[in-house]
Structure formats: structure tokens, C-alpha cells
Motif scaffolding. Structure first.
Motif, PDB file in Angstrom:
ATOM      1  N   ALA A  51      38.988   6.182  39.226  1.00  0.00           N
ATOM      2  CA  ALA A  51      38.563   5.560  37.973  1.00  0.00           C
ATOM      3  C   ALA A  51      39.529   5.916  36.847  1.00  0.00           C
ATOM      4  O   ALA A  51      39.864   5.087  35.997  1.00  0.00           O
ATOM      5  CB  ALA A  51      37.144   6.008  37.627  1.00  0.00           C
ATOM      6  N   ARG A  98      42.643   3.853  36.789  1.00  0.00           N
ATOM      7  CA  ARG A  98      42.452   2.473  36.362  1.00  0.00           C
ATOM      8  C   ARG A  98      41.852   2.362  34.970  1.00  0.00           C
ATOM      9  O   ARG A  98      41.349   1.308  34.599  1.00  0.00           O
ATOM     10  CB  ARG A  98      41.524   1.767  37.341  1.00  0.00           C
ATOM     11  CG  ARG A  98      42.195   1.526  38.661  1.00  0.00           C
ATOM     12  CD  ARG A  98      41.159   1.392  39.756  1.00  0.00           C
ATOM     13  NE  ARG A  98      41.857   1.291  41.029  1.00  0.00           N
ATOM     14  CZ  ARG A  98      41.903   0.163  41.737  1.00  0.00           C
ATOM     15  NH1 ARG A  98      41.279  -0.898  41.344  1.00  0.00           N
ATOM     16  NH2 ARG A  98      42.573   0.140  42.865  1.00  0.00           N
ATOM     17  N   GLN A 129      39.168   3.310  33.972  1.00  0.00           N
ATOM     18  CA  GLN A 129      37.721   3.054  33.960  1.00  0.00           C
ATOM     19  C   GLN A 129      37.011   4.339  33.567  1.00  0.00           C
ATOM     20  O   GLN A 129      36.310   4.959  34.367  1.00  0.00           O
ATOM     21  CB  GLN A 129      37.249   2.580  35.331  1.00  0.00           C
ATOM     22  CG  GLN A 129      37.821   1.226  35.709  1.00  0.00           C
ATOM     23  CD  GLN A 129      37.452   0.840  37.111  1.00  0.00           C
ATOM     24  OE1 GLN A 129      37.139   1.690  37.941  1.00  0.00           O
ATOM     25  NE2 GLN A 129      37.494  -0.457  37.395  1.00  0.00           N
ATOM     26  N   ARG A 161      27.361   0.231  38.972  1.00  0.00           N
ATOM     27  CA  ARG A 161      28.103   0.737  40.129  1.00  0.00           C
ATOM     28  C   ARG A 161      27.320   1.743  40.950  1.00  0.00           C
ATOM     29  O   ARG A 161      27.906   2.558  41.644  1.00  0.00           O
ATOM     30  CB  ARG A 161      29.412   1.390  39.662  1.00  0.00           C
ATOM     31  CG  ARG A 161      30.170   0.636  38.593  1.00  0.00           C
ATOM     32  CD  ARG A 161      30.827  -0.629  39.159  1.00  0.00           C
ATOM     33  NE  ARG A 161      31.891  -0.309  40.081  1.00  0.00           N
ATOM     34  CZ  ARG A 161      33.159  -0.115  39.709  1.00  0.00           C
ATOM     35  NH1 ARG A 161      33.490  -0.208  38.457  1.00  0.00           N
ATOM     36  NH2 ARG A 161      34.075   0.154  40.606  1.00  0.00           N
ATOM     37  N   SER A 197      27.601   1.480  33.176  1.00  0.00           N
ATOM     38  CA  SER A 197      28.474   1.584  34.339  1.00  0.00           C
ATOM     39  C   SER A 197      27.730   2.199  35.522  1.00  0.00           C
ATOM     40  O   SER A 197      27.935   1.823  36.669  1.00  0.00           O
ATOM     41  CB  SER A 197      29.698   2.406  33.955  1.00  0.00           C
ATOM     42  OG  SER A 197      30.193   3.124  35.041  1.00  0.00           O
ATOM     43  N   ASP A 247      34.512   4.959  31.754  1.00  0.00           N
ATOM     44  CA  ASP A 247      33.037   4.969  31.854  1.00  0.00           C
ATOM     45  C   ASP A 247      32.578   5.317  33.269  1.00  0.00           C
ATOM     46  O   ASP A 247      31.631   6.073  33.459  1.00  0.00           O
ATOM     47  CB  ASP A 247      32.429   3.644  31.387  1.00  0.00           C
ATOM     48  CG  ASP A 247      33.116   2.447  32.033  1.00  0.00           C
ATOM     49  OD1 ASP A 247      34.166   2.658  32.681  1.00  0.00           O
ATOM     50  OD2 ASP A 247      32.599   1.328  31.901  1.00  0.00           O
ATOM     51  N   LEU A 248      33.307   4.822  34.273  1.00  0.00           N
ATOM     52  CA  LEU A 248      32.968   5.153  35.659  1.00  0.00           C
ATOM     53  C   LEU A 248      33.260   6.639  35.939  1.00  0.00           C
ATOM     54  O   LEU A 248      32.506   7.310  36.640  1.00  0.00           O
ATOM     55  CB  LEU A 248      33.767   4.268  36.622  1.00  0.00           C
ATOM     56  CG  LEU A 248      33.472   4.491  38.111  1.00  0.00           C
ATOM     57  CD1 LEU A 248      32.014   4.217  38.439  1.00  0.00           C
ATOM     58  CD2 LEU A 248      34.375   3.609  38.980  1.00  0.00           C
ATOM     59  N   PHE A 269      38.411   3.348  26.700  1.00  0.00           N
ATOM     60  CA  PHE A 269      39.113   4.034  27.801  1.00  0.00           C
ATOM     61  C   PHE A 269      39.442   5.487  27.460  1.00  0.00           C
ATOM     62  O   PHE A 269      39.895   6.239  28.302  1.00  0.00           O
ATOM     63  CB  PHE A 269      40.361   3.256  28.219  1.00  0.00           C
ATOM     64  CG  PHE A 269      41.420   3.159  27.153  1.00  0.00           C
ATOM     65  CD1 PHE A 269      41.467   2.060  26.315  1.00  0.00           C
ATOM     66  CD2 PHE A 269      42.356   4.165  27.000  1.00  0.00           C
ATOM     67  CE1 PHE A 269      42.442   1.959  25.330  1.00  0.00           C
ATOM     68  CE2 PHE A 269      43.328   4.070  26.018  1.00  0.00           C
ATOM     69  CZ  PHE A 269      43.372   2.970  25.179  1.00  0.00           C
TER      70      PHE A 269
END
Lengths: 262, 258
Positions: free
Chosen positions: B213, B216, B218, B44, B40, B220-221, B29
Motif C-alpha cells: 500500500a 502505491r 494508498q 477492502r 478503506s 489509507d489502506l 497520501f
């Protein structure tokens, strides 16, 4: 100002048909960057003839030409008058030291630019005919960056001739060219500007002798304008011609060149 | 050769990235590995594609409007001395205020939708386009203008027609290379306007996705969104550069294409 005593100035009646009128120029003052460099200048351009204004670099020749063209404001008391007493507006063509060709337009479009700018119908046939005369017909669709220096000046010459103006002001357009190209272009210019009233400025005595019917010399300190010198024989002349040597000597001595310089 | 160069640069950068993660042992993270980001991206891609469309639309609309207004302003300012004295100070002042600072206001005025982002991109683009085009217009060689005006004495057109033709045949073509420089800068900065707008308040777009992202963890997103934005920005710049070069073949240019 009295005409030079060696030859009698031809009577300029300005009545000849098909020939451009004469032009009388009287400039009370020429200033360069706010400083007065010349005063009381009187020039008479003979009808349908070429007049050369000869002088060293930096003497103010270009300023004189620009004043006549209207690029610079005329000082009070100045007068420029055609022998037919018509308005000069729209009757003067100008050929600059630089060819001023538009780099994005083809040679043909460059020759047609005056018509486009003034809202007239572009006459392609006439332009192509002129390009033929200056030997550029094969380059009509080329852009200026594909032309040599001599070709560019020929294109500029065609553009200058396109407008049929009776008066042509020429600012030593060939000075950057090599000797042979210059020689050819001088002959071409004489041929194509026949019957127009031309004022050409130059710093080259040989060029003046080659193409001028009459020559004014600017020299000295303070700078003064000579009476017009008439040159015998029809241009284009060969300036090294024996018969022209006395004239050349006279001009060189007026420009302040002595035998020791030779 | 060109592709080899690209390949070396890309793998080199990714290698350094992976190496840093490996040596510092940072958690996912904080800094994910390139492979995790790629994973990712694959996972996604539908959502990325959806948000990229919004951002791309904002950028393209912003570019179109910014360039159009820039061109019109430069023409107006160059035609009228008075206009220059009135407009230039306002123009400069408008650039002194950071766009980031007025972003919340724009969202307040133009709502959460696409409009506020387009306005933002337009504002960012407008200035470089106006100034570069104006520079080009003001730099027509005086000798050429003198000659053109002498040629215009032949016709009987009024002031308006003469000015129009002078611009149409001489001044505007002459200023096009300068305008092209402004358009290149505009294309490079346009994504900033769009993304900043999305950060301040939106429900769609890559900027929104990044913020989402990030909240949260995220990461990588977040990186995948950043990557997508970079690809869009680079592709747009190259497209613009290609088109401008094609349009201005007559312009002497020593820079080889990248």
C-alpha cells in the motif's frame, strides 16, 4: 558434659518399643557466614522426649538445627548418632519458622507433599485424620492464602507429623503468633509429638518451660551451652505455675537478666 | 464504566487525528482522515482479513515455538550448572544481534513463505521467556528446597526421579508467575517479529500489505492494515493475560484487570 545436679537424667536405653530412639549430637564447630560462632557443642536428646534449646536471637540456634538436619555441612569431628545406631537419613522431620506451605496447593495436598516428593503413595486417609486432629478438616480443600497465621502453622504441623519420623527438629514456629493462639498450638504440639524425640529451639523461656522435658540454655559471650535442666511435671505446663518459678528465675539469670531488668 | 473509558480514549484519539488533518490540510497520501481509513477498511475488508490470517498464524506459531523452546532451555539451564555457563553467553549474544539485521538472512534460508516469519517471531520471543522462567526457577526459597530434599530422603528414588519430582511439585509451580511475566512480554513483541519478517520478503501478511500500500501511495489502506494489526495484538495480549490470570489464581496480585 555433666547433667544438671537437681534431677537425675533418666536412663536412656533407646530400647523402648514404640518410642523414638535418643539422639546424641556432638558438633565440633558451628559457623555462620564463614565465621565460627560456636564450638564443641554436646546435646543429648532423650528418647521420646522434647528438648528445648533456649537462647537469645542471633546466637546461632537456627544454624545448629540446620546442621543437625543436614542443611548445613557438618564440621570435621562432628557426630550425630541415634541410640539405635541406625542411619539418620529419612528419619528426621523439620518444622521451620515459616510455615513453608505451597501457595498453589490445597491444605490436603500440602500435607501430602512429602509422599509425592519421595514417590510414595499419598495416604489421604491419614492426612485427613491428622487434619482432623489439628482442627483443620474443614479447610482441607482451601489454599493457604485463605488461612490465618495460626491455621497455617497447624497445617505445617500436620505436614511435619505426616512422615512418622522419630526425630523432629522444630525452629520456633509459633513466635509470630498471638499469645492465645501460641498457647493452644504449644499444647497441640505436645499432644501430637508425644513419644517422638523432639528438639525445639526458642528464644522464649516461658515456651521452653511449657513444653520442654529438658532445657539447654545458650548464653554468654563467648556463647556457651548450659548443662541440661530438667523440668518436673508433664508438659504442656502452665509456665506461670508457682512450682516453676525457681526454674524460670534460674533460666533468666543464665540469660543474663538481673533483678534490675525486671 | 470500563466501556465508557474505552470509548472516551478512542474517540479522543480519533478526534485529535481528525483535527490535525483538518488544521494542516495534509493530502490524503500523507495522512488520511480517520473516516477515509475507515472507508478503506470497509471497502477492502476481504483483502485485509486474508492477510491478517497469515500474520495471525505466524504470530501464534511463533508464540507456541518460542514459549516451548524458552521453557525447555530454562529447565535445562537451571538443572545443570555447566549448562548455564555454556548457554547464557550464547543466549545474550543472540539478543545483542538485532533481529532486523538477520531478517534478510532468514528469508534467504527459509524462503518467502511463512517459515521465515515464524522463525523470526520465535527468536524474538525465546529470550524473554527463557530469562524470566529461569529467574523464577532459580528463586525457589532455599528453606523450601532444604525441606523438600529432607522429605525426599524417605524414598529410595535415584537422582533423576528426585530431580524430576522436585521440579514437578516445587520448582516449576513456584516459577510459574515469572514464566507468566515472560509470556506476557512475548505476546506483546511477537507481532513485531512477524511483521518485520513480512517487510523483508513475503507475498502475504499485513506487513506485506502495508509495504504494498505504501508503494502505491494508498496510505489509507496502510493505516487500515496497521489498525488491524493493532487490534490483533491487543486481543492476543488480553487473551493471554486472561488465561494466565485464570491459571494462577493462587498468586497474590494487586493489579486490577484492565
Amino acid at each position: 558434659m555433666v547433667a544438671d545436679d537437681i534431677s537425675s537424667a533418666p536412663a536412656d536405653t533407646g530400647e523402648d518399643t514404640g518410642r523414638s530412639p535418643a539422639l546424641h549430637i556432638s558438633l565440633s564447630e558451628i559457623a555462620f557466614q564463614g565465621r565460627s560462632i560456636l564450638e564443641n557443642l554436646q546435646l543429648s536428646l532423650e528418647s521420646g522426649k522434647t528438648t528445648c534449646l533456649l537462647g537469645p536471637s542471633g546466637v546461632g540456634k537456627t544454624s545448629i538445627l540446620k546442621s543437625i538436619a543436614g542443611f548445613l555441612p557438618l564440621a570435621e569431628g562432628s557426630l550425630i548418632e541415634a541410640s539405635d545406631h541406625e542411619n539418620l537419613s529419612g528419619r528426621i522431620a523439620y518444622m521451620d519458622q515459616n510455615d513453608l506451605l505451597l501457595p498453589w496447593a490445597t491444605v490436603l495436598d500440602n500435607v501430602l507433599i512429602a509422599a509425592r516428593l519421595s514417590g510414595q503413595k499419598p495416604d489421604s486417609d491419614k492426612a485427613l485424620d491428622l487434619l482432623e486432629k489439628v482442627g483443620l478438616i474443614e479447610k482441607a480443600a482451601s489454599r493457604p492464602d485463605q488461612l490465618s497465621g495460626g491455621m497455617r502453622q497447624r497445617a505445617a504441623l500436620a505436614r511435619t507429623l505426616m512422615s512418622d519420623c522419630p526425630f523432629v527438629l522444630v525452629d520456633e514456629p509459633f513466635s509470630a503468633l498471638d499469645a492465645i493462639t501460641r498457647h493452644r498450638l504449644q499444647a497441640l504440639m505436645v499432644d501430637l509429638m508425644r513419644d517422638r524425640t523432639v528438639l525445639m529451639i526458642t528464644h522464649d523461656p516461658l515456651e521452653a518451660l511449657r513444653i520442654g522435658h529438658q532445657i539447654y540454655v545458650l548464653s554468654g559471650d563467648p556463647v556457651i551451652l548450659s548443662p541440661p535442666l530438667h523440668v518436673k511435671g508433664a508438659p504442656p505446663r502452665i509456665p506461670t505455675d508457682e512450682a516453676l518459678q525457681p526454674r524460670l528465675q534460674l533460666i533468666l539469670s543464665m540469660l543474663g537478666m538481673t533483678r534490675e531488668d525486671a | 464504566m470500563r466501556f465508557l473509558r474505552w470509548f472516551i480514549t478512542l474517540t479522543g484519539l480519533l478526534g485529535i487525528w481528525a483535527f490535525i488533518v483538518w488544521i494542516t490540510d495534509l493530502p490524503k497520501f500523507i495522512l488520511p482522515t480517520p473516516l477515509q481509513v475507515f472507508g478503506s477498511f470497509l471497502e477492502r475488508y476481504e483483502i485485509l482479513f486474508h492477510h491478517a490470517q497469515t500474520t495471525l498464524l505466524e504470530i501464534v506459531l511463533g508464540l507456541t515455538l518460542g514459549i516451548t523452546f524458552g521453557i525447555l532451555s530454562a529447565l535445562m539451564i537451571s538443572m545443570h550448572r555447566g549448562a548455564r555457563q555454556w548457554f547464557m553467553p550464547v543466549l545474550i549474544a543472540s539478543q545483542a544481534v538485532p533481529v532486523f539485521a538477520i531478517a534478510p538472512l532468514l528469508v534467504l534460508w527459509f524462503d518467502y513463505g511463512i517459515t521465515s516469519k515464524v522463525v523470526m517471531a520465535t527468536l524474538i520471543i525465546y529470550f524473554p521467556v527463557t530469562v524470566s522462567f529461569l529467574d523464577g526457577l532459580n528463586r525457589t526459597p532455599p528453606a523450601l528446597l532444604d525441606l523438600a530434599r529432607l522429605m525426599q530422603q524417605q524414598g529410595k528414588a535415584g537422582w533423576l526421579m528426585k530431580t524430576w519430582r522436585l521440579y514437578r511439585y516445587i520448582r516449576v509451580p513456584h516459577a510459574l508467575p515469572s514464566l507468566a511475566s515472560g509470556m506476557r512480554v512475548a505476546t506483546a513483541v511477537a507481532p513485531i517479529g512477524a511483521v518485520v519478517g513480512e517487510w523483508v520478503g513475503s507475498s502475504s501478511g499485513l506487513g506485506y500489505l502495508m509495504l504494498h500500500a505504501n508503494g502505491r501511495m494508498q496510505t489509507d489502506l496502510l493505516f487500515a492494515s496497521l489498525l488491524t494489526l493493532t487490534v490483533i495484538a491487543i486481543a492476543l495480549f488480553y487473551l493471554m493475560d486472561f488465561l494466565l490470570r485464570r491459571a494462577l489464581v493462587w498468586q497474590p496480585d494487586q493489579t486490577p484487570p484492565l
